[in-house]
Design a protein around this motif. Structure first.
Motif, PDB file in Angstrom:
ATOM      1  N   ILE A 179      12.561  99.727  -2.031  1.00  0.00           N
ATOM      2  CA  ILE A 179      13.666  98.810  -1.837  1.00  0.00           C
ATOM      3  C   ILE A 179      14.068  99.582  -0.384  1.00  0.00           C
ATOM      4  O   ILE A 179      14.540 100.631  -0.426  1.00  0.00           O
ATOM      5  CB  ILE A 179      14.793  98.859  -2.699  1.00  0.00           C
ATOM      6  N   GLY A 180      14.507  98.578   0.611  1.00  0.00           N
ATOM      7  CA  GLY A 180      15.075  99.037   1.873  1.00  0.00           C
ATOM      8  C   GLY A 180      14.357  98.660   2.938  1.00  0.00           C
ATOM      9  O   GLY A 180      13.298  97.904   2.842  1.00  0.00           O
ATOM     10  N   PRO A 181      14.882  98.894   4.142  1.00  0.00           N
ATOM     11  CA  PRO A 181      16.109  99.908   4.215  1.00  0.00           C
ATOM     12  C   PRO A 181      17.267  99.154   3.933  1.00  0.00           C
ATOM     13  O   PRO A 181      17.723  98.293   3.728  1.00  0.00           O
ATOM     14  CB  PRO A 181      16.146 100.060   5.592  1.00  0.00           C
ATOM     15  N   VAL A 182      18.215 100.076   3.108  1.00  0.00           N
ATOM     16  CA  VAL A 182      19.399  99.581   2.600  1.00  0.00           C
ATOM     17  C   VAL A 182      20.534 100.879   2.906  1.00  0.00           C
ATOM     18  O   VAL A 182      20.115 101.869   2.916  1.00  0.00           O
ATOM     19  CB  VAL A 182      19.374  99.224   1.063  1.00  0.00           C
ATOM     20  N   TYR A 183      21.682 100.337   2.954  1.00  0.00           N
ATOM     21  CA  TYR A 183      22.595 101.378   3.076  1.00  0.00           C
ATOM     22  C   TYR A 183      23.003 102.175   1.785  1.00  0.00           C
ATOM     23  O   TYR A 183      22.880 101.523   0.549  1.00  0.00           O
ATOM     24  CB  TYR A 183      24.174 100.446   3.417  1.00  0.00           C
ATOM     25  N   ASP A 184      23.407 103.294   2.030  1.00  0.00           N
ATOM     26  CA  ASP A 184      24.059 104.163   0.922  1.00  0.00           C
ATOM     27  C   ASP A 184      25.051 103.387   0.111  1.00  0.00           C
ATOM     28  O   ASP A 184      26.135 102.853   1.033  1.00  0.00           O
ATOM     29  CB  ASP A 184      24.646 105.521   1.125  1.00  0.00           C
ATOM     30  N   GLY A 226      22.364 100.140  -5.556  1.00  0.00           N
ATOM     31  CA  GLY A 226      22.855 101.325  -6.041  1.00  0.00           C
ATOM     32  C   GLY A 226      22.577 101.316  -7.589  1.00  0.00           C
ATOM     33  O   GLY A 226      22.548 102.399  -8.062  1.00  0.00           O
ATOM     34  N   PRO A 227      23.385 100.364  -8.220  1.00  0.00           N
ATOM     35  CA  PRO A 227      23.208 100.276  -9.784  1.00  0.00           C
ATOM     36  C   PRO A 227      21.687 100.408 -10.205  1.00  0.00           C
ATOM     37  O   PRO A 227      21.584 101.026 -11.223  1.00  0.00           O
ATOM     38  CB  PRO A 227      23.800  98.788 -10.127  1.00  0.00           C
ATOM     39  N   LEU A 228      20.988  99.609  -9.561  1.00  0.00           N
ATOM     40  CA  LEU A 228      19.355 100.004 -10.237  1.00  0.00           C
ATOM     41  C   LEU A 228      18.748 101.238  -9.847  1.00  0.00           C
ATOM     42  O   LEU A 228      18.433 101.855 -10.723  1.00  0.00           O
ATOM     43  CB  LEU A 228      18.522  99.055  -9.200  1.00  0.00           C
ATOM     44  N   LEU A 229      19.033 102.039  -8.743  1.00  0.00           N
ATOM     45  CA  LEU A 229      18.709 103.622  -8.511  1.00  0.00           C
ATOM     46  C   LEU A 229      19.472 104.175  -9.805  1.00  0.00           C
ATOM     47  O   LEU A 229      18.465 105.234 -10.096  1.00  0.00           O
ATOM     48  CB  LEU A 229      19.123 103.663  -7.229  1.00  0.00           C
ATOM     49  N   ALA A 230      20.661 103.992  -9.994  1.00  0.00           N
ATOM     50  CA  ALA A 230      21.265 104.886 -10.943  1.00  0.00           C
ATOM     51  C   ALA A 230      20.463 104.605 -12.319  1.00  0.00           C
ATOM     52  O   ALA A 230      20.249 105.515 -13.204  1.00  0.00           O
ATOM     53  CB  ALA A 230      22.760 104.388 -11.165  1.00  0.00           C
ATOM     54  N   ALA A 231      19.950 103.380 -12.618  1.00  0.00           N
ATOM     55  CA  ALA A 231      19.494 103.016 -13.650  1.00  0.00           C
ATOM     56  C   ALA A 231      18.209 103.659 -14.146  1.00  0.00           C
ATOM     57  O   ALA A 231      17.822 103.977 -14.961  1.00  0.00           O
ATOM     58  CB  ALA A 231      19.595 101.506 -14.056  1.00  0.00           C
ATOM     59  N   ALA A 232      17.460 103.596 -13.070  1.00  0.00           N
ATOM     60  CA  ALA A 232      16.006 104.237 -12.748  1.00  0.00           C
ATOM     61  C   ALA A 232      16.044 105.611 -12.949  1.00  0.00           C
ATOM     62  O   ALA A 232      15.288 106.222 -13.564  1.00  0.00           O
ATOM     63  CB  ALA A 232      15.562 103.701 -11.425  1.00  0.00           C
ATOM     64  N   TRP A 288      13.936 103.292  -0.159  1.00  0.00           N
ATOM     65  CA  TRP A 288      13.887 103.773  -1.435  1.00  0.00           C
ATOM     66  C   TRP A 288      12.493 103.249  -1.970  1.00  0.00           C
ATOM     67  O   TRP A 288      11.996 102.411  -1.743  1.00  0.00           O
ATOM     68  CB  TRP A 288      14.987 103.513  -2.307  1.00  0.00           C
ATOM     69  N   LEU A 289      11.946 104.435  -2.924  1.00  0.00           N
ATOM     70  CA  LEU A 289      10.779 104.267  -3.603  1.00  0.00           C
ATOM     71  C   LEU A 289      10.959 104.398  -5.086  1.00  0.00           C
ATOM     72  O   LEU A 289      11.376 105.560  -5.428  1.00  0.00           O
ATOM     73  CB  LEU A 289       9.527 105.031  -3.126  1.00  0.00           C
TER      74      LEU A 289
END
Length: 372
Positions: free
Chosen positions: A130-135, A141-147, A342-343
């Motif tokens: 996923i990306g590039p994306v902003y912090d 963001g929620p997907l990264l936290a869930a992962a 992100w990976l």
């Protein structure tokens, strides 16, 4: 005789949440995008379709879309395309770098919606880029936290810092643009006008002329980007990213978000500024000028007019993205969120391998500057 039970007294079942992977790009993408935060409403079906059309060879296989529904309503739509060796089962969110590659999700998408998304994603792929994306991206963001919570390996690499102009803040600090800036601009305009009549155009949606993208490309072909590079980073030429933007503009909703400011000198295109408006946020996609007029700063003259006009239209923040920070800071822009790639690597052996190769992924990006 017992009194009848009220509806509120019956046991309430939790909302039904499910995720399903569909072949191709799903038409449900637009239903989710329209309910996404304003910053992400450009992530529509045609945005991803344009990316597949323009960058198809790089993406490889056909697209798939994971759609998450809560109580029968779509709340997340994650388009993805395979890349790399087939057995590796790698996928990426498609799109254009400008302004970022993310996916639409409703602002009220709950944790269980992201959990359902991850479960189906793990059945589809070993890893997702996923990306590039902003912090702090509203969807990623929620997907990264869930992962992270679910045991996925979550790897990032730094791409660049972004720069943002808070126009309300700079106005609160005093008169903006400064009177000295306006005087200098008027002087440049006066001398530029000796070369022919100055025509300032502001185009969007239905007012975008059939030849608008061709005019933008014509300026780019004369600009520094062609003179100093191979031109592949140009936004509107046939050798750059022109196919993407022309295809994206086929969606009337996206076309209405697009904003092209152009300066013509004696009828000839001399400078442009191209943006994507998302509510009160303006993404500055590209700007350039014909170097024949360089000493009169035509690009600067145009983007100041463009920003003043945007302020009157209710734009509060301009996101300049990454790249040359000099002229952005001169306008008043300040460093914003970092931009990262992100990976996400699913639990088990893939995550173990991903963590072992974390430093390889990090080093493939840029060195992140120290933050104060």
């Amino acid at each position: 005789m017992n009194a009848p039970m009220l509806l509120s007294e019956f046991p309430q079942l939790p909302p039904a949440t499910r995720a399903v992977a569909l072949d191709g790009l799903s038409g449900l993408i637009d239903l989710v995008a329209v309910s996404s935060p304003a910053s992400h409403r450009f992530l529509r079906f045609q945005w991803f379709a344009a990316a597949l059309k323009a960058y198809g060879p790089a993406y490889g296989g056909r697209a798939r879309t994971i759609v998450v529904e809560a109580d029968g309503e779509p709340v997340i739509a994650l388009p993805m395309v395979r890349f790399g060796p087939g057995p590796a089962r790698l996928a990426a969110v498609p799109g254009c770098y400008w302004p970022f590659r993310s996916f639409p999700a409703r602002a009220d998408a709950a944790d269980d919606a992201y959990a359902a998304l991850l479960k189906t994603l793990g059945e589809e792929v070993n890893a997702l880029r996923i990306g590039p994306v902003y912090d702090g991206d509203a969807s990623a963001g929620p997907l990264l936290a869930a992962a992270r919570a679910a045991g996925w390996a979550v790897l990032d690499r730094f791409v660049a810092d972004s720069f943002r102009l808070d126009m309300a803040a700079v106005q609160a600090d005093g008169v903006w643009p400064r009177n000295s800036t306006l005087r200098k601009n008027r002087s440049h305009e006066k001398h530029l006008g000796l070369h022919g009549m100055l025509d300032w155009q502001f185009l969007s949606g239905e007012t975008m002329l059939p030849g608008t993208f061709d005019a933008l490309a014509g300026i780019e072909r004369k600009s520094w980007i062609t003179a100093r590079t191979d031109g592949s980073d140009a936004k509107f030429t046939t050798t750059g990213h022109g196919a993407f933007w022309r295809s994206a503009a086929a969606d009337p909703v996206l076309a209405e978000m697009m904003s092209a400011a152009m300066l013509r000198v004696d009828g000839a295109p001399a400078a442009f500024s191209f943006d994507l408006n998302a509510g009160a946020l303006k993404y500055a996609i590209a700007n350039s000028y014909d170097p024949a007029f360089a000493k009169y700063s035509p690009g600067k003259l145009l983007y100041y007019r463009n920003l003043v006009r945007a302020l009157g239209d209710g734009i509060g923040t301009v996101d300049w993205g990454a790249g040359d920070s000099g002229y952005k800071q001169a306008i008043g822009a300040e460093k914003g969120p970092a931009i990262r790639d992100w990976l996400l690597v699913r639990p088990g052996l893939p995550a173990m391998l991903g963590r072992a190769l974390r430093h390889v992924w990090e080093r493939s990006g840029h060195e992140e500057p120290l933050r104060e």
